[in-house]
Structure formats: C-alpha cells, structure tokens
Design a protein around this motif. Sequence first.
Motif, PDB file in Angstrom:
ATOM      1  N   LYS A   5      40.103  46.095  22.250  1.00 15.63           N
ATOM      2  CA  LYS A   5      39.743  45.616  23.593  1.00 15.63           C
ATOM      3  C   LYS A   5      40.932  45.018  24.348  1.00 15.63           C
ATOM      4  O   LYS A   5      40.916  43.839  24.754  1.00 15.63           O
ATOM      5  CB  LYS A   5      38.587  44.610  23.522  1.00 15.63           C
ATOM      6  CG  LYS A   5      37.335  45.181  22.876  1.00 15.63           C
ATOM      7  CD  LYS A   5      36.172  44.228  22.957  1.00 15.63           C
ATOM      8  CE  LYS A   5      34.968  44.772  22.194  1.00 15.63           C
ATOM      9  NZ  LYS A   5      34.550  46.101  22.627  1.00 15.63           N
ATOM     10  N   VAL A   6      41.966  45.842  24.528  1.00 16.75           N
ATOM     11  CA  VAL A   6      43.135  45.410  25.293  1.00 16.75           C
ATOM     12  C   VAL A   6      43.259  46.254  26.561  1.00 16.75           C
ATOM     13  O   VAL A   6      42.699  47.349  26.655  1.00 16.75           O
ATOM     14  CB  VAL A   6      44.429  45.513  24.453  1.00 16.75           C
ATOM     15  CG1 VAL A   6      44.393  44.548  23.285  1.00 16.75           C
ATOM     16  CG2 VAL A   6      44.663  46.936  23.960  1.00 16.75           C
ATOM     17  N   ARG A   7      44.010  45.746  27.536  1.00 15.07           N
ATOM     18  CA  ARG A   7      44.234  46.435  28.810  1.00 15.07           C
ATOM     19  C   ARG A   7      45.168  47.618  28.628  1.00 15.07           C
ATOM     20  O   ARG A   7      45.915  47.697  27.642  1.00 15.07           O
ATOM     21  CB  ARG A   7      44.834  45.460  29.818  1.00 15.07           C
ATOM     22  CG  ARG A   7      43.923  44.330  30.240  1.00 15.07           C
ATOM     23  CD  ARG A   7      44.711  43.227  30.912  1.00 15.07           C
ATOM     24  NE  ARG A   7      45.687  43.750  31.863  1.00 15.07           N
ATOM     25  CZ  ARG A   7      46.738  43.057  32.295  1.00 15.07           C
ATOM     26  NH1 ARG A   7      46.981  41.835  31.815  1.00 15.07           N
ATOM     27  NH2 ARG A   7      47.561  43.579  33.166  1.00 15.07           N
ATOM     28  N   PRO A   8      45.184  48.567  29.602  1.00 13.37           N
ATOM     29  CA  PRO A   8      46.084  49.728  29.502  1.00 13.37           C
ATOM     30  C   PRO A   8      47.546  49.354  29.316  1.00 13.37           C
ATOM     31  O   PRO A   8      48.284  50.034  28.602  1.00 13.37           O
ATOM     32  CB  PRO A   8      45.859  50.456  30.834  1.00 13.37           C
ATOM     33  CG  PRO A   8      44.472  50.096  31.228  1.00 13.37           C
ATOM     34  CD  PRO A   8      44.264  48.696  30.749  1.00 13.37           C
ATOM     35  N   LEU A   9      47.991  48.265  29.936  1.00 11.96           N
ATOM     36  CA  LEU A   9      49.381  47.856  29.803  1.00 11.96           C
ATOM     37  C   LEU A   9      49.722  47.523  28.352  1.00 11.96           C
ATOM     38  O   LEU A   9      50.797  47.857  27.860  1.00 11.96           O
ATOM     39  CB  LEU A   9      49.660  46.650  30.698  1.00 11.96           C
ATOM     40  CG  LEU A   9      51.124  46.196  30.772  1.00 11.96           C
ATOM     41  CD1 LEU A   9      51.999  47.287  31.377  1.00 11.96           C
ATOM     42  CD2 LEU A   9      51.241  44.907  31.587  1.00 11.96           C
TER      43      LEU A   9
ATOM     44  N   GLY B 145      55.086  55.107  26.707  1.00 14.64           N
ATOM     45  CA  GLY B 145      54.245  53.932  26.571  1.00 14.64           C
ATOM     46  C   GLY B 145      54.387  52.983  27.747  1.00 14.64           C
ATOM     47  O   GLY B 145      53.395  52.478  28.294  1.00 14.64           O
ATOM     48  N   VAL B 146      55.629  52.742  28.161  1.00 17.74           N
ATOM     49  CA  VAL B 146      55.875  51.866  29.309  1.00 17.74           C
ATOM     50  C   VAL B 146      55.360  52.503  30.595  1.00 17.74           C
ATOM     51  O   VAL B 146      54.643  51.870  31.386  1.00 17.74           O
ATOM     52  CB  VAL B 146      57.376  51.548  29.426  1.00 17.74           C
ATOM     53  CG1 VAL B 146      57.656  50.781  30.713  1.00 17.74           C
ATOM     54  CG2 VAL B 146      57.859  50.753  28.218  1.00 17.74           C
ATOM     55  N   LEU B 147      55.721  53.768  30.807  1.00 15.00           N
ATOM     56  CA  LEU B 147      55.382  54.433  32.065  1.00 15.00           C
ATOM     57  C   LEU B 147      53.884  54.610  32.232  1.00 15.00           C
ATOM     58  O   LEU B 147      53.338  54.388  33.320  1.00 15.00           O
ATOM     59  CB  LEU B 147      56.088  55.795  32.131  1.00 15.00           C
ATOM     60  CG  LEU B 147      57.618  55.751  32.230  1.00 15.00           C
ATOM     61  CD1 LEU B 147      58.199  57.150  32.052  1.00 15.00           C
ATOM     62  CD2 LEU B 147      58.047  55.160  33.569  1.00 15.00           C
ATOM     63  N   GLN B 148      53.208  55.020  31.154  1.00 13.48           N
ATOM     64  CA  GLN B 148      51.764  55.241  31.262  1.00 13.48           C
ATOM     65  C   GLN B 148      51.029  53.955  31.614  1.00 13.48           C
ATOM     66  O   GLN B 148      50.169  53.933  32.505  1.00 13.48           O
ATOM     67  CB  GLN B 148      51.228  55.829  29.953  1.00 13.48           C
ATOM     68  CG  GLN B 148      49.778  56.307  30.026  1.00 13.48           C
ATOM     69  CD  GLN B 148      48.771  55.229  29.676  1.00 13.48           C
ATOM     70  OE1 GLN B 148      49.125  54.188  29.125  1.00 13.48           O
ATOM     71  NE2 GLN B 148      47.511  55.468  30.032  1.00 13.48           N
ATOM     72  N   GLY B 149      51.380  52.863  30.931  1.00 15.15           N
ATOM     73  CA  GLY B 149      50.712  51.595  31.213  1.00 15.15           C
ATOM     74  C   GLY B 149      50.939  51.122  32.631  1.00 15.15           C
ATOM     75  O   GLY B 149      49.997  50.708  33.326  1.00 15.15           O
ATOM     76  N   VAL B 150      52.187  51.179  33.092  1.00 12.31           N
ATOM     77  CA  VAL B 150      52.520  50.719  34.442  1.00 12.31           C
ATOM     78  C   VAL B 150      51.864  51.602  35.502  1.00 12.31           C
ATOM     79  O   VAL B 150      51.286  51.109  36.486  1.00 12.31           O
ATOM     80  CB  VAL B 150      54.043  50.680  34.636  1.00 12.31           C
ATOM     81  CG1 VAL B 150      54.395  50.410  36.098  1.00 12.31           C
ATOM     82  CG2 VAL B 150      54.666  49.610  33.744  1.00 12.31           C
ATOM     83  N   LEU B 151      51.932  52.918  35.304  1.00 14.12           N
ATOM     84  CA  LEU B 151      51.367  53.844  36.289  1.00 14.12           C
ATOM     85  C   LEU B 151      49.858  53.679  36.411  1.00 14.12           C
ATOM     86  O   LEU B 151      49.314  53.637  37.527  1.00 14.12           O
ATOM     87  CB  LEU B 151      51.715  55.285  35.918  1.00 14.12           C
ATOM     88  CG  LEU B 151      53.152  55.733  36.172  1.00 14.12           C
ATOM     89  CD1 LEU B 151      53.394  57.119  35.596  1.00 14.12           C
ATOM     90  CD2 LEU B 151      53.461  55.733  37.668  1.00 14.12           C
ATOM     91  N   VAL B 152      49.173  53.601  35.274  1.00 16.25           N
ATOM     92  CA  VAL B 152      47.713  53.502  35.319  1.00 16.25           C
ATOM     93  C   VAL B 152      47.278  52.175  35.931  1.00 16.25           C
ATOM     94  O   VAL B 152      46.318  52.122  36.711  1.00 16.25           O
ATOM     95  CB  VAL B 152      47.119  53.687  33.905  1.00 16.25           C
ATOM     96  CG1 VAL B 152      45.617  53.391  33.907  1.00 16.25           C
ATOM     97  CG2 VAL B 152      47.366  55.109  33.408  1.00 16.25           C
ATOM     98  N   GLU B 153      47.987  51.099  35.593  1.00 15.94           N
ATOM     99  CA  GLU B 153      47.636  49.785  36.142  1.00 15.94           C
ATOM    100  C   GLU B 153      47.801  49.740  37.662  1.00 15.94           C
ATOM    101  O   GLU B 153      47.047  49.068  38.353  1.00 15.94           O
ATOM    102  CB  GLU B 153      48.513  48.707  35.502  1.00 15.94           C
ATOM    103  CG  GLU B 153      48.176  48.404  34.057  1.00 15.94           C
ATOM    104  CD  GLU B 153      47.275  47.192  33.896  1.00 15.94           C
ATOM    105  OE1 GLU B 153      47.353  46.280  34.727  1.00 15.94           O
ATOM    106  OE2 GLU B 153      46.492  47.180  32.934  1.00 15.94           O
TER     107      GLU B 153
END
Length: 401
Positions: free
Chosen positions: A45-49, A365-373
């Motif tokens: 249960k963690v955020r996309p980032l 990992g960095v890009l996906q989290g930042v982009l989705v957020e």
Amino acid sequence: MKRLYWLPRRFNPIFAAFLLIAFLSGIAGALLAPTLSLFLTTEVKVRPLWVGLFYTVNAIAGIAVSFLLAKRSDTRGDRRTLILVCCLMAVGNCLLFAFNRDYLTLITAGVLMSAIANTAMPQIFALAREYADSSAREVVMFSSVMRAQLSLAWVIGPPLAFTLALNYGFTWMFIIAAATFAICALLVWFTLPSVPRTQSAQQGDEPDGASSAPIAPAGDWRNPDVRRLFIASMLMWTCNTLYIIDMPLYITADLGLPESLAGLLMGTAAGLEIPAMLLAGYYVKRFGKRNMMLFAVAAGILFYAGLVVFKFKLALMVLQLFNAIFIGIIAGIGMLYFQDLMPGRPGAATTLFTNSISTGVILAGVLQGVLVENLGHYAVYWLATALAVMALWISARVREV
C-alpha cells in the motif's frame, strides 16, 4: 540441410542442465517481476512514487553487487559456487516477500538479497559460454537457445503469477517462486561443471601452439563502442522497464481492462520472442549484430508508438509482435555484442550487459513514478517512444564485430 553445430552429436546432460536451469530460474523470475508493482501497490500500500523508488534502489544495489562479483568471477574462484550462493539468496528473498509487508524491510534486506540473487543469471550465461568455448561448440546458437528458455519461461510465468496472486494470494506465489529457486540450486550443485581457468584466461598469456582471444584491458569503458552500446542498451531497457512497471497499472486504472490481461500480454510477447530470438541467432552471421540490433530497435519504436495510439485489447495483443522482436533480439544479440567487444572477459562483458538493464531500471523507476504522479500513465509511453528513437541513433554508431 545445415547442421546446427552447437548441438552435441549425442545427448549431452550438461547442455541439457544449462537449458533446464535457465528455464526454471526464468520461471521463478517471471513470477516475481510482472507482479511487483501490483504487490507494492495493493499489499504494501504505497504510492506510485515509492513503487518507482523501490525499482530504482533495487537496481542500484544490483549494479554495485554484480560488478564486484563479476570482477572476482573472471579472475578467481569457482563460478558454479557463486551461482549456487545467488540461488540460495533468491530463496531467502522470496520467503521474505512472502511473509513481510513492511516497505522499509523490503527496500533494505529484500533489496540486498535480490541484488545478490540477480547476479545468478549473467553468471550462468558466462559459465555456459566458457563451457561452450571449451567444448568447441557454436556459441551464438547455444546462447540463443538458452535465452529462448527464458522467453519460454515468460510465456508461462506472467499468466501463472497473476493467477496465483489474484486467486491464492501473493504469499503462495512467493513460496512457489522460492521452491523453484531451491530446485535450481540443487541442479547447479549436482549438474553444472566447474570450468577451470587456464593460465591464458587469468594472465592474458597465449600458450604455445594455441590461439586465444586477447584479454580486454581493465579500461574497457574507455572503448567508445562499449560506451555507446552500453548507453543504447540502457535506453532500450529503460523503455522495456517503463512498460513492465506501468502496464499492469495502466490497463486497469486508465483503460478499465482486467488485471489478468497484463499476464496475457506479457506471456504472448514472451512466446513470440522465442522464434524471434532463434531466427536472430541463425541469421546474425549473415546480417551482423549491428544490423540486427538496429532492426530490433526500429520494432521497439513501432511498439511504443503503438501504445500511444491504440488502447483496446486486440490492438495491444497485436503490438506484442513488435515487442517480441525488440526484446527477443536485444536480449540475445545484445549480450553477445558486449562479449565480442570485450574478448576474453565473458563474466565482465555479460555483467556489463545486465548492468545496462539495471541502469535502465533505475531510470525507469524514477521516471515512471514522477510521470504518473504528475502527468498520468499516458505520458510514460510518449517518453518510451522518444527514448527508443535515441537508442536507434546511438546503436547506429557502434561498430560491427
């Protein structure tokens, strides 16, 4: 009819063992990787980032550990023993994920064990190349067939992973993965050979009356072709990892499609990778590694551009053909390309290839989290298309070997 010279004249149990270990370790890995983002989102249960951060930290640890182990494996020690240790670490890592839901524990102890465990695959391929060379077998086709075992595993693994996770829970899925890695450890111990390092392999001295490949100097990174191939490979695997991390979440959150479709898409691509990989191994001598890689990246561009345009199930299934050509070729030919640019150092070359994958995972990992957020899932595939175009341009500048 041409004979496939990598095959032994009679059944060779050692070659069969390499193929079986590659297949089983691929099955275990294919149970873990496709469902990791879903596991972190739904169970931990963690955020996309934080999901993206987990992939990044895991990849950084993997690079550091694999470089240290690869340097040692090419100069001293028994490569088979190292593979065994990695398999046992994989068992421990799976059991940790099975019974723990604390993010801090998973991103520390879990990541450390995973980093050691992930070194197993490049070391298996390095040992296989050493054995094939010592047995005077055709290296390209044997390596392609071994890599095809991983693709076959990914035909079965992702659909099985989502079936187990969604119907029986993640705990049972991780337990089954742990048992599979334990079987791999037994096979490594009882079936794989210890290929002794010759004096020439350790010191670069050519024995009398023999012709051996020169040992690549310590400064391989100073070779511009190695650097270009590493950067191009890193960008390719960034694209692939962006897709693997984001797709299970994208098709459910944005497209409203069932979660089980993610396993079907990954399994379909893996099934199509097998003929792509084998054909690449057969035709590489005719067209060359460079041209095969360029063809693969062009297919990747079409795949990621297609994900931008098409959003329904049938189109996503058809696009897997381009995904299979892309991954099937770069996964098999890419590793051999590094080995040919770094003669005499199969462990270091194979690990450099796998570290290009790990570096791609860090970026993804960095890009996906930042982009989705900030921009949503759709932006991930625009970026993947742009990165694939960059990879094509850089790959075109690597010399043929």
